[in-house]
Design a protein around this motif. Structure first.
Motif, PDB file in Angstrom:
ATOM      1  N   THR A  26       2.098 -15.712  28.176  1.00 27.72           N
ATOM      2  CA  THR A  26       0.789 -15.923  27.564  1.00 27.72           C
ATOM      3  C   THR A  26       0.784 -17.188  26.718  1.00 27.72           C
ATOM      4  OG1 THR A  26       0.472 -13.525  27.512  1.00 27.72           O
ATOM      5  CG2 THR A  26      -0.983 -14.860  26.116  1.00 27.72           C
ATOM      6  N   PHE A  27       1.823 -17.378  25.919  1.00 29.14           N
ATOM      7  CA  PHE A  27       1.906 -18.576  25.087  1.00 29.14           C
ATOM      8  C   PHE A  27       2.070 -19.827  25.949  1.00 29.14           C
ATOM      9  CE2 PHE A  27       3.992 -21.353  21.881  1.00 29.14           C
ATOM     10  CZ  PHE A  27       2.923 -21.378  20.987  1.00 29.14           C
ATOM     11  N   LEU A  28       2.778 -19.725  27.075  1.00 26.92           N
ATOM     12  CA  LEU A  28       2.917 -20.845  28.000  1.00 26.92           C
ATOM     13  C   LEU A  28       1.559 -21.251  28.568  1.00 26.92           C
ATOM     14  CD1 LEU A  28       4.708 -22.806  29.634  1.00 26.92           C
ATOM     15  CD2 LEU A  28       4.960 -20.994  31.330  1.00 26.92           C
ATOM     16  N   ILE A  29       0.744 -20.282  28.931  1.00 23.16           N
ATOM     17  CA  ILE A  29      -0.602 -20.574  29.437  1.00 23.16           C
ATOM     18  C   ILE A  29      -1.434 -21.266  28.354  1.00 23.16           C
ATOM     19  CG2 ILE A  29      -2.773 -19.500  30.215  1.00 23.16           C
ATOM     20  CD1 ILE A  29      -0.997 -17.390  31.625  1.00 23.16           C
ATOM     21  N   CYS A  31      -0.294 -23.108  25.907  1.00 22.98           N
ATOM     22  CA  CYS A  31       0.230 -24.469  25.726  1.00 22.98           C
ATOM     23  C   CYS A  31      -0.214 -25.399  26.854  1.00 22.98           C
ATOM     24  CB  CYS A  31       1.755 -24.445  25.642  1.00 22.98           C
ATOM     25  SG  CYS A  31       2.365 -23.643  24.167  1.00 22.98           S
ATOM     26  N   ILE A  32      -0.329 -24.866  28.053  1.00 24.46           N
ATOM     27  CA  ILE A  32      -0.817 -25.683  29.171  1.00 24.46           C
ATOM     28  C   ILE A  32      -2.273 -26.061  28.936  1.00 24.46           C
ATOM     29  CG2 ILE A  32      -1.398 -25.628  31.638  1.00 24.46           C
ATOM     30  CD1 ILE A  32       1.175 -23.953  32.025  1.00 24.46           C
ATOM     31  N   ILE A  33      -3.072 -25.106  28.451  1.00 28.05           N
ATOM     32  CA  ILE A  33      -4.482 -25.396  28.165  1.00 28.05           C
ATOM     33  C   ILE A  33      -4.602 -26.399  27.019  1.00 28.05           C
ATOM     34  CG2 ILE A  33      -6.641 -24.381  27.300  1.00 28.05           C
ATOM     35  CD1 ILE A  33      -5.851 -21.830  28.866  1.00 28.05           C
ATOM     36  N   ALA A  39       5.719 -27.980  23.527  1.00 26.28           N
ATOM     37  CA  ALA A  39       5.589 -26.523  23.556  1.00 26.28           C
ATOM     38  C   ALA A  39       5.669 -25.989  24.988  1.00 26.28           C
ATOM     39  CB  ALA A  39       4.270 -26.111  22.901  1.00 26.28           C
ATOM     40  N   ILE A  40       5.150 -26.765  25.953  1.00 31.04           N
ATOM     41  CA  ILE A  40       5.230 -26.344  27.361  1.00 31.04           C
ATOM     42  C   ILE A  40       6.684 -26.272  27.809  1.00 31.04           C
ATOM     43  CG2 ILE A  40       4.725 -27.035  29.740  1.00 31.04           C
ATOM     44  CD1 ILE A  40       2.062 -28.170  28.687  1.00 31.04           C
ATOM     45  N   VAL A  41       7.475 -27.277  27.441  1.00 33.93           N
ATOM     46  CA  VAL A  41       8.895 -27.295  27.801  1.00 33.93           C
ATOM     47  C   VAL A  41       9.614 -26.125  27.133  1.00 33.93           C
ATOM     48  CG1 VAL A  41      11.050 -28.593  27.579  1.00 33.93           C
ATOM     49  CG2 VAL A  41       8.947 -29.771  28.238  1.00 33.93           C
TER      50      VAL A  41
END
Length: 134
Positions: A26-29, A31-33, A39-41
């Motif tokens: 969820t946090f990865l999604i 960070c992508i947005i 943060a994505i890495v």
């Protein structure tokens, strides 16, 4: 009467690992947005590590129960005879199934369960009885 070996603590550990991985995804999604490269890495590495830990260290709990003659597992169609069990040490059950040695790994925190000692005693009693009959 079947006695069940399980551990609420192990189920909690399994559930917590699942929640951490879902939270990481969820946090990865997010960070992508938000387009945060660092943060994505970080989230990608965190999610990959979380999935690795989830698969290797916290597998899904198995349903394990026993009575005086048989050991029942949820993924085996036929129960294992207690006298076919060769050893129970450090949370690993070694048994002979149709001439092939197989093993079952008990869930983490198995030693907390009161029925673990009963299973160990039943295995030791059956193995000493089978040795006497030989």
């Amino acid at each position: 009467m079947n006695k069940k070996i399980d551990s609420t603590l192990y189920f909690f550990q399994y559930l917590t690992a699942r929640v951490i991985v879902v939270g990481g995804i969820t946090f990865l999604i997010y960070c992508i947005i938000a387009q945060e490269v660092g943060a994505i890495v970080f989230c990608s590495i965190f999610v990959l590590f979380g999935i690795f830990i989830l698969k290797k260290q916290v597998p899904k709990p198995t349903d394990l129960s026993f009575d005086k003659d048989f050991l029942y597992l949820d993924h085996l169609s036929d129960p294992i005879r207690i006298e076919n069990i060769s050893s129970l040490e450090n949370g690993v059950i070694l048994y002979n199934l149709n001439g092939k040695i197989s093993k079952i790994i008990l869930p983490n925190f198995y030693y907390i369960d009161k029925n673990y000692k009963k299973l160990k005693a039943a295995i030791e009693n059956k193995s000493t009885q089978s040795q006497r009959s030989l």
